[in-house]
Design a protein around this motif. Structure first.
Motif, mmCIF file in Angstrom:
data_model
loop_
_atom_site.group_PDB
_atom_site.id
_atom_site.type_symbol
_atom_site.label_atom_id
_atom_site.label_comp_id
_atom_site.label_asym_id
_atom_site.label_seq_id
_atom_site.Cartn_x
_atom_site.Cartn_y
_atom_site.Cartn_z
ATOM 1 N N ILE A 106 45.171 35.270 62.599
ATOM 2 C CA ILE A 106 46.528 34.741 62.789
ATOM 3 C C ILE A 106 46.790 34.471 64.279
ATOM 4 N N SER A 107 46.405 35.417 65.113
ATOM 5 C CA SER A 107 46.604 35.280 66.557
ATOM 6 C C SER A 107 45.858 34.066 67.108
ATOM 7 N N ALA A 108 44.609 33.910 66.698
ATOM 8 C CA ALA A 108 43.793 32.802 67.236
ATOM 9 C C ALA A 108 44.356 31.445 66.822
ATOM 10 N N ILE A 109 44.819 31.332 65.577
ATOM 11 C CA ILE A 109 45.436 30.080 65.127
ATOM 12 C C ILE A 109 46.723 29.843 65.935
ATOM 13 N N SER A 110 47.481 30.903 66.071
ATOM 14 C CA SER A 110 48.794 30.825 66.695
ATOM 15 C C SER A 110 48.746 30.330 68.146
ATOM 16 N N CYS A 111 47.789 30.824 68.916
ATOM 17 C CA CYS A 111 47.771 30.499 70.354
ATOM 18 C C CYS A 111 46.747 29.424 70.711
ATOM 19 N N HIS A 112 46.252 28.656 69.731
ATOM 20 C CA HIS A 112 45.143 27.742 70.035
ATOM 21 C C HIS A 112 45.545 26.593 70.965
ATOM 22 N N THR A 113 46.830 26.239 70.999
ATOM 23 C CA THR A 113 47.247 25.127 71.866
ATOM 24 C C THR A 113 47.575 25.605 73.278
ATOM 25 N N THR A 114 48.332 26.694 73.370
ATOM 26 C CA THR A 114 48.869 27.106 74.675
ATOM 27 C C THR A 114 48.080 28.227 75.343
ATOM 28 N N GLY A 115 47.316 29.003 74.549
ATOM 29 C CA GLY A 115 46.815 30.249 75.095
ATOM 30 C C GLY A 115 47.962 31.234 75.212
ATOM 31 N N LYS A 116 47.673 32.423 75.723
ATOM 32 C CA LYS A 116 48.708 33.439 75.943
ATOM 33 C C LYS A 116 48.139 34.529 76.838
ATOM 34 N N LYS A 117 48.992 35.459 77.242
ATOM 35 C CA LYS A 117 48.541 36.597 78.037
ATOM 36 C C LYS A 117 47.616 37.479 77.187
ATOM 37 N N HIS A 118 46.637 38.086 77.788
ATOM 38 C CA HIS A 118 45.734 39.015 77.093
ATOM 39 C C HIS A 118 45.102 38.412 75.843
ATOM 40 N N MET A 119 44.536 37.242 75.970
ATOM 41 C CA MET A 119 43.833 36.648 74.825
ATOM 42 C C MET A 119 42.608 37.490 74.461
ATOM 43 N N SER A 120 42.371 37.635 73.169
ATOM 44 C CA SER A 120 41.138 38.290 72.707
ATOM 45 C C SER A 120 39.985 37.289 72.850
ATOM 46 N N ASN A 121 38.767 37.783 72.727
ATOM 47 C CA ASN A 121 37.640 36.850 72.786
ATOM 48 C C ASN A 121 37.664 35.888 71.604
ATOM 49 N N LEU A 122 38.179 36.331 70.465
ATOM 50 C CA LEU A 122 38.338 35.423 69.319
ATOM 51 C C LEU A 122 39.350 34.318 69.649
ATOM 52 N N ASP A 123 40.477 34.693 70.244
ATOM 53 C CA ASP A 123 41.462 33.685 70.684
ATOM 54 C C ASP A 123 40.797 32.660 71.602
ATOM 55 N N LYS A 124 40.009 33.165 72.545
ATOM 56 C CA LYS A 124 39.376 32.286 73.546
ATOM 57 C C LYS A 124 38.367 31.339 72.899
ATOM 58 N N VAL A 125 37.606 31.862 71.957
ATOM 59 C CA VAL A 125 36.581 31.032 71.291
ATOM 60 C C VAL A 125 37.239 29.867 70.549
ATOM 61 N N VAL A 126 38.331 30.128 69.854
ATOM 62 C CA VAL A 126 38.990 29.063 69.090
ATOM 63 C C VAL A 126 39.676 28.075 70.040
ATOM 64 N N PHE A 127 40.332 28.600 71.058
ATOM 65 C CA PHE A 127 40.968 27.754 72.066
ATOM 66 C C PHE A 127 39.934 26.818 72.718
ATOM 67 N N LEU A 128 38.803 27.401 73.102
ATOM 68 C CA LEU A 128 37.768 26.634 73.791
ATOM 69 C C LEU A 128 37.080 25.633 72.853
ATOM 70 N N ALA A 129 36.800 26.051 71.637
ATOM 71 C CA ALA A 129 36.162 25.153 70.656
ATOM 72 C C ALA A 129 37.035 23.918 70.432
ATOM 73 N N ASP A 130 38.342 24.118 70.364
ATOM 74 C CA ASP A 130 39.275 22.997 70.180
ATOM 75 C C ASP A 130 39.213 22.043 71.375
ATOM 76 N N TYR A 131 39.027 22.613 72.539
ATOM 77 C CA TYR A 131 39.017 21.806 73.770
ATOM 78 C C TYR A 131 37.705 21.047 73.967
ATOM 79 N N ILE A 132 36.576 21.659 73.613
ATOM 80 C CA ILE A 132 35.277 21.043 73.955
ATOM 81 C C ILE A 132 34.525 20.451 72.776
ATOM 82 N N GLU A 133 35.093 20.480 71.570
ATOM 83 C CA GLU A 133 34.333 19.937 70.424
ATOM 84 C C GLU A 133 33.825 18.534 70.791
ATOM 85 N N PRO A 134 32.667 18.131 70.237
ATOM 86 C CA PRO A 134 31.985 16.924 70.721
ATOM 87 C C PRO A 134 32.800 15.626 70.647
#
Ligand code: DGI
Ligand code: FE
Ligand code: FE
Length: 186
Positions: A106-134
């Motif tokens: 839920i957290s990773a879906i929730s913050c995938h656009t903006t990020g947030k303070k104290h992101m988990s590594n799961l949050d970061k992976v989803v955020f980054l995947a959205d940004y760099i997908e081919p």
């Protein structure tokens, strides 16, 4: 929360345009790759990525009602661009509709656009995947892809920096969580 990749993608497909669905599949593949690289729970990354843009095409009035009525959603979202709503609202819609109970997903879906303070590594992976997908092609994305080969935090920090600079260049507002995410990683 016993959905596999195909079930999750099958669930979101009718809610998305074709091009958005194809983006979602690429984000899912990229999230799995990043999760393996950075020792993040692969199944959670896969599920969060498959679902991340679920609410992208929900009517604005519907999303607005969710923000107003669910006390877990920050009211200040209403003061910022509606482009930011689909993450936090989609996460809670999915929780209700498919019993997607896992708080980390839920957290990773929730913050995938903006990020947030104290992101988990799961949050970061989803955020980054959205940004760099081919399929992504914006200035600086290759530099972020390069960083994503070995440093999750640096790659996210660079993506956040690019986003902040891009938004400021267009004289658009920047949601505070985006600054919090950036400050946290710098
Ligand atoms: O849903 P996607 O298109 O796959 O990607 P996304 O969820 O990262 O949304 C990207 C859009 O959101 C893009 O137009 C930039 C915008 N955005 C990201 N962070 C902020 C933001 N817009 C504002 N106003 N403020 C932010 O902090
Ligand atoms: Fe999105
Ligand atoms: Fe996306």
């Amino acid at each position: 929360m016993k959905m596999n990749r195909e079930e999750a993608l099958g669930y979101v497909r009718p809610a998305l345009k074709n091009s958005r669905y194809e983006h979602t599949v690429r984000v899912t593949d990229k999230a799995v790759e990043l999760a393996e690289r950075f020792q993040v729970d692969v199944k959670k990354a896969e599920l969060a990525a498959a679902f991340h843009d679920y609410a992208k095409y929900k009517p604005l009035e519907l999303m607005e009602r969710w923000i107003k009525s669910d006390r877990r959603l920050p009211k200040d979202l209403l003061d910022y661009h509606h482009e930011l709503w689909h993450g936090p609202v989609g996460a809670l819609m999915l929780e209700q509709e498919v019993g997607l109970m896992d708080a980390e997903v839920i957290s990773a879906i929730s913050c995938h656009t903006t990020g947030k303070k104290h992101m988990s590594n799961l949050d970061k992976v989803v955020f980054l995947a959205d940004y760099i997908e081919p399929g992504r092609d914006f200035p600086g994305v290759d530099q972020v892809r390069k960083k994503a080969e070995d440093d999750l935090d640096e790659a996210c920090a660079l993506a956040l920096k690019n986003t902040i600079i891009f938004l400021i260049g267009k004289e658009r507002t920047v949601y505070p969580d985006t600054f919090h995410a950036y400050n946290d990683l710098i």
